[in-house]
Motif scaffolding. Structure first.
Motif, mmCIF file in Angstrom:
data_model
loop_
_atom_site.group_PDB
_atom_site.id
_atom_site.type_symbol
_atom_site.label_atom_id
_atom_site.label_comp_id
_atom_site.label_asym_id
_atom_site.label_seq_id
_atom_site.Cartn_x
_atom_site.Cartn_y
_atom_site.Cartn_z
ATOM 1 N N CYS A 147 0.816 -1.213 0.000
ATOM 2 C CA CYS A 147 0.000 0.000 0.000
ATOM 3 C C CYS A 147 0.857 1.274 0.000
ATOM 4 N N CYS A 152 -0.934 6.408 1.804
ATOM 5 C CA CYS A 152 -0.583 7.603 2.575
ATOM 6 C C CYS A 152 0.934 7.674 2.712
ATOM 7 N N CYS A 194 3.964 5.100 4.072
ATOM 8 C CA CYS A 194 4.633 4.021 3.325
ATOM 9 C C CYS A 194 6.098 4.355 3.068
ATOM 10 N N ARG A 247 8.550 3.154 6.045
ATOM 11 C CA ARG A 247 8.424 1.839 6.671
ATOM 12 C C ARG A 247 9.492 0.871 6.178
ATOM 13 N N LYS A 265 -1.206 0.577 9.751
ATOM 14 C CA LYS A 265 -0.371 -0.575 9.405
ATOM 15 C C LYS A 265 1.101 -0.220 9.184
ATOM 16 N N CYS A 266 1.436 1.030 9.063
ATOM 17 C CA CYS A 266 2.829 1.436 8.850
ATOM 18 C C CYS A 266 3.257 2.388 9.959
ATOM 19 N N GLN A 320 -7.324 6.724 5.707
ATOM 20 C CA GLN A 320 -6.839 5.893 4.595
ATOM 21 C C GLN A 320 -6.686 4.433 4.995
ATOM 22 N N CYS A 321 -6.235 4.217 6.217
ATOM 23 C CA CYS A 321 -5.890 2.854 6.641
ATOM 24 C C CYS A 321 -7.082 2.107 7.246
HETATM 25 S S1 SF4 Z 1 -0.423 3.369 6.890
HETATM 26 FE FE1 SF4 Z 1 -2.105 2.228 5.924
HETATM 27 S S2 SF4 Z 1 -2.906 3.614 4.320
HETATM 28 FE FE2 SF4 Z 1 -0.829 4.371 4.897
HETATM 29 S S3 SF4 Z 1 0.570 3.375 3.459
HETATM 30 FE FE3 SF4 Z 1 0.487 2.053 5.297
HETATM 31 S S4 SF4 Z 1 -1.114 0.546 4.833
HETATM 32 FE FE4 SF4 Z 1 -1.382 2.239 3.376
#
Ligand code: SF4
Length: 280
Positions: free
Chosen positions: A96, A99, A102, A105, A167-168, A183-184
């Motif tokens: 993903c 946002c 990413c 990460r 998630k990040c 977004q997540c």
């Molecule tokens: S935090 Fe969530 S929305 Fe942002 S890049 Fe990671 S997976 Fe995608």
């Protein structure tokens, strides 16, 4: 009349817990007590009815369970996420770029655990160790979460599914921004829809505010202490709020309140930790 004073050490040995549960409760640094009755079913979930005693951490003032309005379900930024199976969902999260998080990460952290668990744990966002390993709740906070689960007769591998709202990893562990949460959020919603847990335990303010958006008015303005202590209903499912283990590492005095929240959750689920194998 003031409740009787009970020496926590005495209380620890007065319960019919096995050695492992005693050890884990001791590891939590938690005054030990037990709800008077763990008999409610999830369908009959109710606010805390925990009798006060000196060793019992006092839950926040209980109120009637809060029903979820029709708008409680999170908006789906990408409707396709709602159709993904587990493999496709994991792949979508790991690739993903919706946002800016990413960009910094090492690994996205989708989640882990039993994908058919009765219990779902929702935290905030990956930290440094989680980002390195691609797993949620590792490092000291993860060890404390494992101790909390063990005190309930649960393990992260067999009995719960663990995920974060985000998630990040946010840079320098800053708070997630509303746009990042928006977004997540569909990924978390899809995980909930796939797991279909009987109860969600929201750990930390962001998890609570995200899950209770549309359920509790002005939830984004309320501190966690104002949100814990009752059983909410989100899409018909009980949700209980408590402190994040990372916060408890900084504020161990609140471990007792956390244990009260865990007891409230067990009560809501009709789960008896003294016979966990019979009910999980
Ligand atoms: S935090 Fe969530 S929305 Fe942002 S890049 Fe990671 S997976 Fe995608």
């Amino acid at each position: 009349m003031n409740p009787p004073t009970v020496d926590p050490t005495t209380a620890l040995h007065s319960l019919q817990l096995d050695e492992r549960q005693r050890a884990m409760l001791a590891a939590m640094g938690t005054p030990v007590w037990w709800p008077e009755a763990i008999t409610e079913t999830a369908a009959e979930a109710k606010p805390a009815t925990l009798a006060p005693a000196t060793v019992r951490p006092a839950p926040a003032p209980a109120a009637a369970p809060v029903p979820a309005p029709a708008t409680a379900t999170a908006p789906t930024a990408n409707p396709a996420i709602g159709d993904l199976d587990w493999d496709a969902l994991t792949e979508a999260i790991q690739s993903c770029q919706a946002c800016g998080l990413c960009q910094g990460r090492q690994n996205a952290v989708p989640g882990m655990g039993n994908r058919s668990a009765r219990w779902m744990i929702v935290g905030e966002a990956p930290g440094e160790q989680e980002d390195k390993q691609g797993l949620p709740f590792v490092g000291p906070a993860g060890q404390l979460l494992d101790a909390m689960l063990a005190a309930m007769g649960l393990t992260r591998e067999a009995d719960v599914y663990i995920a974060n709202v985000i998630k990040c990893r946010p840079p320098h562990n800053r708070n997630p921004e509303p746009a990042e949460v928006a977004q997540c959020r569909p990924y978390l919603q899809r995980q909930i829809d796939l797991v279909q847990p009987d109860l969600i335990l929201a750990l930390g303010r962001f998890a609570a505010q995200t899950l209770l958006a549309g359920v509790v008015p002005d939830v984004d303005k309320l501190p966690l202490g104002k949100l814990r202590g009752q059983v909410y209903r989100v899409d018909g499912r009980p949700v209980v709020v408590s402190y994040h283990p990372a916060y408890l590492l900084r504020s161990p005095a609140d471990k007792g309140k956390t244990w009260a929240d865990l007891c409230l959750a067990m009560d809501a689920l009709g789960y008896n930790p003294l016979t966990p194998s019979a009910e999980t």
